[in-house]
Design a protein around this motif. Structure first.
Motif, PDB file in Angstrom:
ATOM      1  N   MET A   1     -24.596 -31.090  52.087  1.00  0.00           N
ATOM      2  CA  MET A   1     -24.182 -31.933  53.224  1.00  0.00           C
ATOM      3  C   MET A   1     -25.400 -32.781  53.604  1.00  0.00           C
ATOM      4  O   MET A   1     -26.521 -32.389  53.330  1.00  0.00           O
ATOM      5  CB  MET A   1     -23.841 -31.052  54.439  1.00  0.00           C
ATOM      6  CG  MET A   1     -22.563 -30.270  54.345  1.00  0.00           C
ATOM      7  SD  MET A   1     -21.120 -31.309  54.584  1.00  0.00           S
ATOM      8  CE  MET A   1     -21.365 -31.835  56.278  1.00  0.00           C
ATOM      9  N   PRO A   2     -25.178 -33.922  54.278  1.00  0.00           N
ATOM     10  CA  PRO A   2     -26.342 -34.685  54.767  1.00  0.00           C
ATOM     11  C   PRO A   2     -26.907 -34.070  56.051  1.00  0.00           C
ATOM     12  O   PRO A   2     -27.065 -34.734  57.075  1.00  0.00           O
ATOM     13  CB  PRO A   2     -25.760 -36.084  55.005  1.00  0.00           C
ATOM     14  CG  PRO A   2     -24.307 -35.863  55.244  1.00  0.00           C
ATOM     15  CD  PRO A   2     -23.907 -34.631  54.492  1.00  0.00           C
ATOM     16  N   ILE A   3     -27.183 -32.764  55.980  1.00  0.00           N
ATOM     17  CA  ILE A   3     -27.564 -31.974  57.164  1.00  0.00           C
ATOM     18  C   ILE A   3     -28.669 -30.990  56.773  1.00  0.00           C
ATOM     19  O   ILE A   3     -28.628 -30.414  55.696  1.00  0.00           O
ATOM     20  CB  ILE A   3     -26.357 -31.112  57.633  1.00  0.00           C
ATOM     21  CG1 ILE A   3     -25.183 -31.960  58.084  1.00  0.00           C
ATOM     22  CG2 ILE A   3     -26.749 -30.113  58.706  1.00  0.00           C
ATOM     23  CD1 ILE A   3     -25.277 -32.477  59.482  1.00  0.00           C
ATOM     24  N   GLU A   4     -29.628 -30.796  57.668  1.00  0.00           N
ATOM     25  CA  GLU A   4     -30.559 -29.665  57.556  1.00  0.00           C
ATOM     26  C   GLU A   4     -30.602 -28.932  58.887  1.00  0.00           C
ATOM     27  O   GLU A   4     -30.574 -29.570  59.938  1.00  0.00           O
ATOM     28  CB  GLU A   4     -31.981 -30.164  57.250  1.00  0.00           C
ATOM     29  CG  GLU A   4     -32.211 -30.537  55.812  1.00  0.00           C
ATOM     30  CD  GLU A   4     -33.666 -30.944  55.556  1.00  0.00           C
ATOM     31  OE1 GLU A   4     -34.493 -30.893  56.501  1.00  0.00           O
ATOM     32  OE2 GLU A   4     -33.956 -31.335  54.410  1.00  0.00           O
ATOM     33  N   SER A   5     -30.680 -27.608  58.847  1.00  0.00           N
ATOM     34  CA  SER A   5     -30.768 -26.817  60.082  1.00  0.00           C
ATOM     35  C   SER A   5     -32.226 -26.604  60.457  1.00  0.00           C
ATOM     36  O   SER A   5     -33.015 -26.132  59.632  1.00  0.00           O
ATOM     37  CB  SER A   5     -30.076 -25.468  59.881  1.00  0.00           C
ATOM     38  OG  SER A   5     -28.720 -25.685  59.571  1.00  0.00           O
TER      39      SER A   5
ATOM     40  N   TYR B   1     -39.062 -27.452  59.875  1.00  0.00           N
ATOM     41  CA  TYR B   1     -38.697 -27.007  58.529  1.00  0.00           C
ATOM     42  C   TYR B   1     -37.388 -26.236  58.655  1.00  0.00           C
ATOM     43  O   TYR B   1     -37.066 -25.702  59.716  1.00  0.00           O
ATOM     44  CB  TYR B   1     -39.798 -26.130  57.907  1.00  0.00           C
ATOM     45  CG  TYR B   1     -40.463 -25.183  58.883  1.00  0.00           C
ATOM     46  CD1 TYR B   1     -39.918 -23.929  59.166  1.00  0.00           C
ATOM     47  CD2 TYR B   1     -41.631 -25.558  59.546  1.00  0.00           C
ATOM     48  CE1 TYR B   1     -40.521 -23.073  60.074  1.00  0.00           C
ATOM     49  CE2 TYR B   1     -42.242 -24.709  60.463  1.00  0.00           C
ATOM     50  CZ  TYR B   1     -41.677 -23.468  60.715  1.00  0.00           C
ATOM     51  OH  TYR B   1     -42.263 -22.639  61.630  1.00  0.00           O
TER      52      TYR B   1
ATOM     53  N   MET C   1     -29.099 -36.855  58.483  1.00  0.00           N
ATOM     54  CA  MET C   1     -30.052 -37.694  57.746  1.00  0.00           C
ATOM     55  C   MET C   1     -30.395 -38.993  58.474  1.00  0.00           C
ATOM     56  O   MET C   1     -31.403 -39.619  58.168  1.00  0.00           O
ATOM     57  CB  MET C   1     -29.495 -38.019  56.355  1.00  0.00           C
ATOM     58  CG  MET C   1     -29.413 -36.810  55.464  1.00  0.00           C
ATOM     59  SD  MET C   1     -31.007 -36.051  55.148  1.00  0.00           S
ATOM     60  CE  MET C   1     -30.556 -34.338  55.286  1.00  0.00           C
TER      61      MET C   1
ATOM     62  N   PHE D   1     -22.922 -42.457  54.834  1.00  0.00           N
ATOM     63  CA  PHE D   1     -24.134 -42.360  54.014  1.00  0.00           C
ATOM     64  C   PHE D   1     -23.877 -42.975  52.635  1.00  0.00           C
ATOM     65  O   PHE D   1     -24.709 -43.690  52.093  1.00  0.00           O
ATOM     66  CB  PHE D   1     -24.559 -40.893  53.897  1.00  0.00           C
ATOM     67  CG  PHE D   1     -24.879 -40.290  55.230  1.00  0.00           C
ATOM     68  CD1 PHE D   1     -26.109 -40.540  55.829  1.00  0.00           C
ATOM     69  CD2 PHE D   1     -23.959 -39.506  55.906  1.00  0.00           C
ATOM     70  CE1 PHE D   1     -26.412 -40.016  57.077  1.00  0.00           C
ATOM     71  CE2 PHE D   1     -24.253 -38.974  57.147  1.00  0.00           C
ATOM     72  CZ  PHE D   1     -25.478 -39.232  57.739  1.00  0.00           C
ATOM     73  N   HIS D   2     -22.697 -42.696  52.099  1.00  0.00           N
ATOM     74  CA  HIS D   2     -22.290 -43.272  50.823  1.00  0.00           C
ATOM     75  C   HIS D   2     -22.153 -44.782  50.904  1.00  0.00           C
ATOM     76  O   HIS D   2     -22.438 -45.488  49.949  1.00  0.00           O
ATOM     77  CB  HIS D   2     -20.894 -42.717  50.469  1.00  0.00           C
ATOM     78  CG  HIS D   2     -20.943 -41.729  49.376  1.00  0.00           C
ATOM     79  ND1 HIS D   2     -20.986 -40.380  49.613  1.00  0.00           N
ATOM     80  CD2 HIS D   2     -20.945 -41.892  48.039  1.00  0.00           C
ATOM     81  CE1 HIS D   2     -21.018 -39.752  48.470  1.00  0.00           C
ATOM     82  NE2 HIS D   2     -20.990 -40.630  47.495  1.00  0.00           N
TER      83      HIS D   2
ATOM     84  N   VAL E   1     -25.601 -46.261  57.662  1.00  0.00           N
ATOM     85  CA  VAL E   1     -26.211 -45.251  58.515  1.00  0.00           C
ATOM     86  C   VAL E   1     -26.488 -45.817  59.912  1.00  0.00           C
ATOM     87  O   VAL E   1     -26.629 -47.029  60.081  1.00  0.00           O
ATOM     88  CB  VAL E   1     -27.515 -44.698  57.901  1.00  0.00           C
ATOM     89  CG1 VAL E   1     -27.218 -43.928  56.629  1.00  0.00           C
ATOM     90  CG2 VAL E   1     -28.499 -45.816  57.633  1.00  0.00           C
TER      91      VAL E   1
ATOM     92  N   ALA F   1     -34.089 -41.178  55.976  1.00  0.00           N
ATOM     93  CA  ALA F   1     -33.411 -39.897  55.722  1.00  0.00           C
ATOM     94  C   ALA F   1     -34.391 -38.740  55.823  1.00  0.00           C
ATOM     95  O   ALA F   1     -34.657 -38.023  54.869  1.00  0.00           O
ATOM     96  CB  ALA F   1     -32.768 -39.956  54.335  1.00  0.00           C
TER      97      ALA F   1
ATOM     98  N   PRO G   1     -34.817 -35.712  58.286  1.00  0.00           N
ATOM     99  CA  PRO G   1     -34.296 -34.977  59.449  1.00  0.00           C
ATOM    100  C   PRO G   1     -35.376 -34.487  60.407  1.00  0.00           C
ATOM    101  O   PRO G   1     -35.183 -34.505  61.613  1.00  0.00           O
ATOM    102  CB  PRO G   1     -33.574 -33.791  58.811  1.00  0.00           C
ATOM    103  CG  PRO G   1     -33.278 -34.203  57.430  1.00  0.00           C
ATOM    104  CD  PRO G   1     -34.317 -35.184  57.014  1.00  0.00           C
ATOM    105  N   ARG G   2     -36.535 -34.093  59.855  1.00  0.00           N
ATOM    106  CA  ARG G   2     -37.531 -33.510  60.764  1.00  0.00           C
ATOM    107  C   ARG G   2     -38.146 -34.557  61.690  1.00  0.00           C
ATOM    108  O   ARG G   2     -38.866 -34.221  62.628  1.00  0.00           O
ATOM    109  CB  ARG G   2     -38.609 -32.778  59.967  1.00  0.00           C
ATOM    110  CG  ARG G   2     -39.548 -33.671  59.199  1.00  0.00           C
ATOM    111  CD  ARG G   2     -40.407 -32.885  58.228  1.00  0.00           C
ATOM    112  NE  ARG G   2     -40.848 -33.710  57.122  1.00  0.00           N
ATOM    113  CZ  ARG G   2     -42.004 -34.359  57.094  1.00  0.00           C
ATOM    114  NH1 ARG G   2     -42.829 -34.285  58.093  1.00  0.00           N
ATOM    115  NH2 ARG G   2     -42.336 -35.076  56.044  1.00  0.00           N
TER     116      ARG G   2
END
Ligand SMILES: Cc1cc2nc3c(=O)[nH]c(=O)nc-3n(C[C@H](O)[C@H](O)[C@H](O)COP(=O)(O)OP(=O)(O)OC[C@H]3O[C@@H](n4cnc5c(N)ncnc54)[C@H](O)[C@@H]3O)c2cc1C
Ligand SMILES: [Zn+2]
Lengths: 419, 98
Positions: free
Chosen positions: A253-257, A302, A345, A401-402, A406, A414, A416-417
């Motif tokens: 997914m275009p996601i980070e936890s 992170y 992202m 995103f595709h 955005v 892109a 996330p942090r």
């Protein structure tokens, strides 16, 4: 269920507050529903409420693996604002602000929405110019925004160090007066009560462990309390998005936890009556109604699913606080905690049909989704009811995103942090 | 959190900069494979458990490192130089995105 009123408060007070009824039922899950919403956070509950209220869809269950409010809705620092730069964001968050302004009345539940303002501090002339640009963009879309001088800021927040030998001198700020804070638990409870009284089943301690499918189509969920079928399954699980989508076989997914921490000091006398944010790092602070200073800063940065933080950020947030408010050096911190945020992202949310047939997805709130709670539920309910987005959430699809569309309010790419 | 740099030894996490998901594969710069570029830029595995990631020892030897860290416990099970032929410990399936 009785309406809350001055009279009911008085009557219950005289009877020792022994006769209050639970605000929502505790039903067992039925075998099937028209709509299942996974996640009993603010967004899942507001979605259920607006499905019932705006679209008359009441055969709905909200499934929550823990208790209501155990996720980010009960962990955030309660700031509500609509001071974005890009039109898609400004329109969406301003719709939220309008819903906030009437929310306590609409829900017959005091969410303690307090329009005490939100002030972004600028520490360089270039940053001040940038805020002027943002303020103008907001005013173009009918949102209130006001530039403030250091002298005006000093009058508003006497404890702030605006002297020229401050570590980061204050050259001005951008104020949104209609912004403010709300009582986060009350928001969850108010929506839960509002949805419940319209017939929605709120089922706590019910973890979704998998999806029922017919080919590609999602037809229900498996849970720790048995299988439940549904015509439509909506996912609103914030920091757990990656995990829950993997249960549906969607590997990436275009996601980070990431974890975001928050802090509260011991109670002080009235110290600051607005929300203030620091422009030279990442720090924001307000004072709760109980007197504690509520504040936070950057995410740990992170990937993490641990609902607790690490020390380096604690250290960083405290130094930023003291750079602005040297006078707080001896104030004790009462407690700190962490919440898991689904960092997208481009830093903007996703409210969309799909990605599988029969599924609807609400995620990517990063660490700014509390203010979105009313509009998120309102737009998601529309999307679920009509199988298409409302104009307000049409830009927030998963496939942006595709398509190269955005919505990157911060211009961080892109990463996330950094959002 | 301590990260054991293969060059410098165990150092506090504040000496390192997180560079993100180490499972991503950068397509050949000449490639016009849109799907591959899209996956490289936007798609993430984001597992709850062991995660392959890249960290830079920016406050030390400045080497880029491949780290396997558990995202639930922050336990680190392996650290190696990113350069060279130590590939990611478990690459995601080539057709991973959906
Ligand atoms: C420390 C911190 C400070 C923040 N400060 C602000 C702020 O000042 N302003 C702002 O606008 N935003 C802020 N945010 C962000 C905001 O809190 C979130 O974006 C927003 O609350 C997320 O939506 P939610 O309320 O629905 O999520 P949550 O409350 O996290 O709801 C998701 C729910 O899904 C449940 N769930 C997960 N997996 C499953 C499963 N398999 N089965 C069943 N249920 C499941 C979880 O238990 C959880 O209750 C902050 C966040 C944090 C962590
Ligand atoms: Zn090193």
């Amino acid at each position: 269920m009785a309406e809350y009123s001055a009279l009911s408060l008085l009557a219950n007070a005289l009877k020792g507050n022994k006769d209050w009824k639970p605000a929502w039922r505790k039903p067992d899950p039925k075998a099937s529903y028209d709509v299942i919403i996974i996640g009993g956070g603010g967004h899942g509950l507001s979605t259920a409420y607006y499905l019932a209220k705006e679209h008359g869809i009441t055969n709905v269950a909200v499934l929550e693996k823990g208790w209501l409010g155990s996720g980010n809705v009960g962990r955030n620092t309660t700031a509500v604002r609509s001071n974005y730069l890009l039109p898609a964001n400004t329109r969406f968050y301003e719709h939220s602000m309008k819903l906030w302004e009437n929310l306590s009345h609409d829900l017959n539940y005091n969410v303690m929405f307090s329009q005490r303002g939100c002030l972004n501090l600028a520490h360089t002339p270039a940053q001040f110019d940038d805020y002027a640009r943002r303020g103008n963009a907001m005013r173009h879309l009918g949102v209130d925004a006001e530039l403030m001088t250091p002298a005006q800021i000093k009058r508003l927040i006497p404890a702030l160090d605006i002297s020229s030998d401050a570590r980061f001198p204050v050259v001005g700020g951008l104020m949104q007066r209609r912004a403010g804070t709300a009582r986060h638990d009350a928001v969850a409870w108010g929506y839960a009560r509002g949805a419940d009284r319209r017939g929605v089943d709120i089922i706590e301690n019910c973890e979704v462990t998998g999806f029922l499918r017919d080919g590609d189509r999602i037809t229900g969920v498996t849970t720790s309390r048995g299988d439940i079928r549904a015509k439509k399954v909506a996912v609103a699980v914030a920091g757990s998005t990656g995990r829950v989508m993997q249960l549906a076989g969607i590997e990436t997914m275009p996601i980070e936890s990431h974890v975001l921490q928050a802090f509260v000091t011991e109670s002080l006398k009235p110290f600051i009556d607005t929300v203030v944010t620091f422009g030279m790092g990442h720090f924001y602070m307000s004072q709760s109604d109980k007197g504690g200073l509520v504040y936070g800063g950057d995410i740990d940065g992170y990937n993490s699913y641990a609902q607790r933080g690490n020390l380096p950020i604690v250290d960083e947030v405290m130094s930023e606080m003291l750079a602005l408010f040297p006078g707080l050096a001896r104030v004790r911190m009462l407690r700190s905690w962490g919440g898991v945020c689904d960092m997208s992202m481009d830093g903007s949310p996703i409210i969309t049909t799909g990605p599988l047939p029969g599924m609807y997805l609400n995620c990517g709130w990063c660490y700014g989704g509390f203010k979105a709670t009313p509009a998120s539920g309102w737009c998601f309910a529309w999307t679920i009811a009509k199988d298409e987005p409302h104009d307000l959430n049409a830009p927030f699809t998963l496939d942006r995103f595709h398509r190269g569309l955005v919505i990157d309010d911060k211009g961080q790419g892109a990463n996330p942090r950094l959002h | 959190m301590l990260i054991t740099c293969p060059y410098c030894g165990p150092r506090d996490v504040i000496e390192f900069t997180y560079q993100g998901d180490g499972n991503r594969e950068r397509p050949d710069p000449a490639s016009q494979n849109f799907e591959a570029w899209n996956a490289y830029v936007y798609d993430r595995l984001n597992p709850a458990g062991d995660h392959n990631e890249i960290w830079q020892h920016s406050g030390g030897c400045r080497a880029h490192l491949r780290v396997v860290r558990n995202t639930l416990t922050h336990e680190i099970s392996s650290v190696a130089f990113a350069r060279g032929d130590h590939g990611p410990v478990a690459r995601r399936k080539a057709e991973g995105r959906s």
